[in-house]
Design a protein around this motif. Sequence first.
Motif, PDB file in Angstrom:
ATOM      1  N   MET A 392      -2.612   9.683  -8.442  1.00 47.83           N
ATOM      2  CA  MET A 392      -3.059  10.999  -7.991  1.00 47.83           C
ATOM      3  C   MET A 392      -4.229  11.514  -8.818  1.00 47.83           C
ATOM      4  O   MET A 392      -4.897  12.473  -8.423  1.00 47.83           O
ATOM      5  N   THR A 393      -4.501  10.878  -9.966  1.00 46.35           N
ATOM      6  CA  THR A 393      -5.642  11.286 -10.790  1.00 46.35           C
ATOM      7  C   THR A 393      -6.641  10.155 -11.018  1.00 46.35           C
ATOM      8  O   THR A 393      -7.639  10.356 -11.712  1.00 46.35           O
ATOM      9  N   THR A 394      -6.385   8.991 -10.444  1.00 48.04           N
ATOM     10  CA  THR A 394      -7.290   7.841 -10.578  1.00 48.04           C
ATOM     11  C   THR A 394      -7.801   7.433  -9.201  1.00 48.04           C
ATOM     12  O   THR A 394      -7.011   7.084  -8.318  1.00 48.04           O
ATOM     13  N   PRO A 395      -9.111   7.475  -8.979  1.00 50.65           N
ATOM     14  CA  PRO A 395      -9.642   7.068  -7.679  1.00 50.65           C
ATOM     15  C   PRO A 395      -9.315   5.610  -7.371  1.00 50.65           C
ATOM     16  O   PRO A 395      -9.026   4.818  -8.281  1.00 50.65           O
ATOM     17  N   PRO A 396      -9.355   5.236  -6.096  1.00 46.73           N
ATOM     18  CA  PRO A 396      -9.093   3.848  -5.723  1.00 46.73           C
ATOM     19  C   PRO A 396      -9.947   2.884  -6.530  1.00 46.73           C
ATOM     20  O   PRO A 396     -11.168   3.041  -6.634  1.00 46.73           O
ATOM     21  N   SER A 397      -9.277   1.899  -7.109  1.00 45.92           N
ATOM     22  CA  SER A 397      -9.934   0.963  -8.025  1.00 45.92           C
ATOM     23  C   SER A 397      -9.689  -0.459  -7.558  1.00 45.92           C
ATOM     24  O   SER A 397      -8.544  -0.837  -7.283  1.00 45.92           O
ATOM     25  N   THR A 398     -10.746  -1.243  -7.477  1.00 44.16           N
ATOM     26  CA  THR A 398     -10.667  -2.642  -7.082  1.00 44.16           C
ATOM     27  C   THR A 398     -10.696  -3.487  -8.340  1.00 44.16           C
ATOM     28  O   THR A 398     -11.644  -3.432  -9.125  1.00 44.16           O
ATOM     29  N   ILE A 399      -9.639  -4.274  -8.533  1.00 50.75           N
ATOM     30  CA  ILE A 399      -9.476  -5.053  -9.765  1.00 50.75           C
ATOM     31  C   ILE A 399      -9.232  -6.510  -9.398  1.00 50.75           C
ATOM     32  O   ILE A 399      -8.352  -6.804  -8.581  1.00 50.75           O
ATOM     33  N   ASP A 400     -10.004  -7.414  -9.977  1.00 54.01           N
ATOM     34  CA  ASP A 400      -9.750  -8.839  -9.844  1.00 54.01           C
ATOM     35  C   ASP A 400      -8.883  -9.287 -11.020  1.00 54.01           C
ATOM     36  O   ASP A 400      -9.250  -9.107 -12.181  1.00 54.01           O
ATOM     37  N   VAL A 401      -7.727  -9.861 -10.682  1.00 47.21           N
ATOM     38  CA  VAL A 401      -6.752 -10.253 -11.701  1.00 47.21           C
ATOM     39  C   VAL A 401      -6.647 -11.771 -11.744  1.00 47.21           C
ATOM     40  O   VAL A 401      -6.424 -12.418 -10.713  1.00 47.21           O
ATOM     41  N   ASP A 402      -6.816 -12.339 -12.922  1.00 47.03           N
ATOM     42  CA  ASP A 402      -6.594 -13.775 -13.127  1.00 47.03           C
ATOM     43  C   ASP A 402      -5.093 -13.984 -13.278  1.00 47.03           C
ATOM     44  O   ASP A 402      -4.477 -13.509 -14.235  1.00 47.03           O
ATOM     45  N   ILE A 465       8.582   4.214   5.946  1.00 48.40           N
ATOM     46  CA  ILE A 465       7.202   4.308   5.486  1.00 48.40           C
ATOM     47  C   ILE A 465       7.166   5.125   4.200  1.00 48.40           C
ATOM     48  O   ILE A 465       7.778   6.188   4.103  1.00 48.40           O
ATOM     49  N   SER A 466       6.459   4.615   3.217  1.00 42.76           N
ATOM     50  CA  SER A 466       6.358   5.281   1.923  1.00 42.76           C
ATOM     51  C   SER A 466       4.988   5.925   1.769  1.00 42.76           C
ATOM     52  O   SER A 466       3.965   5.306   2.084  1.00 42.76           O
ATOM     53  N   TYR A 467       4.986   7.154   1.293  1.00 46.02           N
ATOM     54  CA  TYR A 467       3.735   7.832   0.966  1.00 46.02           C
ATOM     55  C   TYR A 467       3.618   7.881  -0.545  1.00 46.02           C
ATOM     56  O   TYR A 467       4.191   8.734  -1.212  1.00 46.02           O
ATOM     57  N   ASP A 468       2.890   6.915  -1.061  1.00 50.31           N
ATOM     58  CA  ASP A 468       2.813   6.731  -2.498  1.00 50.31           C
ATOM     59  C   ASP A 468       1.765   7.642  -3.123  1.00 50.31           C
ATOM     60  O   ASP A 468       0.843   8.113  -2.455  1.00 50.31           O
ATOM     61  N   PRO A 469       1.880   7.896  -4.429  1.00 50.87           N
ATOM     62  CA  PRO A 469       0.950   8.796  -5.113  1.00 50.87           C
ATOM     63  C   PRO A 469      -0.438   8.192  -5.230  1.00 50.87           C
ATOM     64  O   PRO A 469      -0.669   7.311  -6.055  1.00 50.87           O
ATOM     65  N   SER A 470      -1.349   8.645  -4.406  1.00 48.35           N
ATOM     66  CA  SER A 470      -2.703   8.100  -4.383  1.00 48.35           C
ATOM     67  C   SER A 470      -3.713   9.229  -4.515  1.00 48.35           C
ATOM     68  O   SER A 470      -3.388  10.411  -4.389  1.00 48.35           O
ATOM     69  N   PHE A 471      -4.956   8.850  -4.745  1.00 51.95           N
ATOM     70  CA  PHE A 471      -6.036   9.801  -4.995  1.00 51.95           C
ATOM     71  C   PHE A 471      -6.649  10.253  -3.677  1.00 51.95           C
ATOM     72  O   PHE A 471      -6.697   9.502  -2.699  1.00 51.95           O
ATOM     73  N   SER A 472      -7.127  11.487  -3.651  1.00 53.44           N
ATOM     74  CA  SER A 472      -7.855  12.006  -2.499  1.00 53.44           C
ATOM     75  C   SER A 472      -9.013  12.855  -2.990  1.00 53.44           C
ATOM     76  O   SER A 472      -8.813  13.843  -3.707  1.00 53.44           O
ATOM     77  N   THR A 473     -10.226  12.479  -2.595  1.00 55.68           N
ATOM     78  CA  THR A 473     -11.398  13.273  -2.957  1.00 55.68           C
ATOM     79  C   THR A 473     -11.337  14.646  -2.296  1.00 55.68           C
ATOM     80  O   THR A 473     -11.649  15.663  -2.920  1.00 55.68           O
ATOM     81  N   GLU A 474     -10.916  14.683  -1.034  1.00 58.39           N
ATOM     82  CA  GLU A 474     -10.851  15.955  -0.326  1.00 58.39           C
ATOM     83  C   GLU A 474      -9.823  16.890  -0.967  1.00 58.39           C
ATOM     84  O   GLU A 474      -9.995  18.109  -0.985  1.00 58.39           O
ATOM     85  N   ARG A 475      -8.741  16.323  -1.491  1.00 58.19           N
ATOM     86  CA  ARG A 475      -7.694  17.150  -2.088  1.00 58.19           C
ATOM     87  C   ARG A 475      -8.202  17.954  -3.286  1.00 58.19           C
ATOM     88  O   ARG A 475      -7.657  19.006  -3.620  1.00 58.19           O
ATOM     89  N   LEU A 476      -9.267  17.475  -3.938  1.00 58.96           N
ATOM     90  CA  LEU A 476      -9.812  18.192  -5.083  1.00 58.96           C
ATOM     91  C   LEU A 476     -10.223  19.617  -4.716  1.00 58.96           C
ATOM     92  O   LEU A 476     -10.200  20.512  -5.571  1.00 58.96           O
ATOM     93  N   SER A 477     -10.582  19.845  -3.473  1.00 64.55           N
ATOM     94  CA  SER A 477     -10.950  21.194  -3.050  1.00 64.55           C
ATOM     95  C   SER A 477      -9.770  22.145  -3.119  1.00 64.55           C
ATOM     96  O   SER A 477      -9.950  23.349  -3.334  1.00 64.55           O
TER      97      SER A 477
END
Length: 692
Positions: A392-402, A465-477
């Motif tokens: 909820m405080t970290t924007p979507p992040s793309t991570i490559d994991v070995d 269906i699960s609504y997991d804690p994710s970030f929203s740019t619009e929610r910042l308003s």
Amino acid sequence: MSEQMSEVTQPSIHTPPRPAQRPVTSTYHGDERVDEYAWLRDKDDPDVITHLEAENAYTDSMLAHLGGLREELYAEYRSRTQETDEQVPYPDGAWEYVSRTVEGKQYSIYSRRPLGGGDEQTVLDPNQLAEGLDYFSLGAFAVSPTGNLLAYATDTDGSERLHLYVKDLRTGELLPDTIDNCGYGAAWSADEQYVFYTTVDENTRPYKLWRHKLGTDPSADVLLHTEDDEAYFMSVRRTRSRAWLVMSLGASITSEVRVLPADDPEGEWQLVAPRRTGVEYFVDHHGDRFLIVTNDEGPDFRVAQAPVTAPGPENWTDLIPHTPGVRIEGIDPFASQLVVSLRAEGRTELDVLEVSSGERRRLAFDEPIYAVGLGINREFDTSVVRVEYTSMTTPPSTIDVDLVSDARDIRKVQPVLGVDLSQYESARLWATASDGTRIPMSFVWRKDRVQGGPAVLYGYGSYEISYDPSFSTERLSLLDRGVAFGIAHIRGGGEMGRAWYEHGKKLEKVNSFTDFVACAEQLVKDGWTTPSQLAIRGGSAGGLLMGAVLNLRPDLFAGVLAQVPFVDALNTMLDPTLPLTVREWDEWGNPIEDPETYAAMKAYAPYENVAKGDYPRVLATGGLNDPRVGFWEPAKWVARLRDRLTGGGPILLKTELGAGHAGPSGRYNRWKDEALNQGFLLDAIGVVRSDG
């Protein structure tokens, strides 16, 4: 009748529309019911469209004072967004593919470039395809094995009846192979001479599987399978290994899968396991075995394996045994590792299983609440996989994991312009339900928020269906205006495992509603907010939740946003001719055959239980072309609410006349729609100005 409708529906845009009542009586299990607004179901009745247009005009007039706020919100969304941007490229065969957005354009553009270097080429530009259309969505995007061809499908009105096309990526030309009335998805044979696809019935249910030979008339396509049971939906895909095609038939609680070698497109499809009521299973391929995720030995699923030469359930052996409380949701095979997606202690997790040693370990992340899952991974023979992470405080992040060393390369964090993300804080809160069950909530706020200020609580709670804690740019308003935002992880969802779902469906569905009320009450009790500053929000089955809790506790909320709400649930489940009814008896029960289910649904269905009284502000939305929740459900509900309103309100309805379940298409249109939604919520809880 039309003349009467005109008199009551459109006297003034400042007067609530009053549709005529045409009572229809029905009797089930000795119970006689009257539905005065049943006629609003008829999309072909001009009076219905006239009424919806009048409702839209009334809503526009009632929200006109929010015009400046909506413009401000829209500008904020844009100001935080890097409008010209691109996602991290992903490899697929000889190419790497990338999607990008361009400032001023509604839709992402799909491109690719050779892995060894070379010029970039446009694969598909939906902005061109959508020119002149009010609505556009992609329903399939399947590149052929060599990368020479693209099968894609489009929806141009929100009805979810797709048009399938084939594009030659070498020339950029469309081939004459065009097929209408398709379902989602498409799959190629190994020699890319054949495309497999589904078509839908009159209720938009994918029920036929076809084989199309490239270059032939679609009228000559071969019908491979027809599913007559209306509870089952059909899909087709290719395994990650690309070696097999998979046809899946799924009802709400039962599965059946057939497989075919991708290099034998005219061969006979092999049944993996016949359907057994209540048994679900999902199949992928790894070497000489199939991997099967199934609940045949326990509600939280296990991973089994079976030889490709004899995949029947008599040959299923444990790879990962069933563990109560650890819900296995899927497995993604790679050459040397398997990645297991699961839920444990209310969090999403990823486990890595080494093929050679059988060693299993969990990928660890630092934040206490987050959402993690696999991203786009087209390659099979790789030990580096793409993971998508957010909180909820970290924007979507793309991570490559070995997967061997656990080394992590953060390829991208979604840009959020002009914002100091350290200003925001999130936490896991808990409420206690009426039966003593502890209900988790994910909560986020700005650190300088005044304690006891305004809040918005979101809920869904259906279909596991699960609504997991994710970030929203619009929610910042919302957060920047001192509004805290929470997600109530109520029963009926899947956040806490299969049992969490089982205790929020059918005869126990009321738990979803009382859980949500308990969460709202807990926020008030703990001093987070007050009823006069609390708004609630939910869509589709979450709209059912909104209607039900509004009936239970209209005094607890200042505003209710119900998007495409499933509020006429009993009438819908009593009508097997509607698109999803037969399939959804597994979710809600069958009130036609079962008097106990009928009584339970009648006791909670929002439309059935609107009482005379005071109500908070309500905004309901619908889509005229919605095949999932009929547009008439919110229309009928709003009409009955207004009939029985003694104080409070207003009760508003907004119907998209050219879209379906997902609402408007295109990012700018969606931002404008969200500005309307947030404007309504902020107005309801008394927050209409920016904090500066």
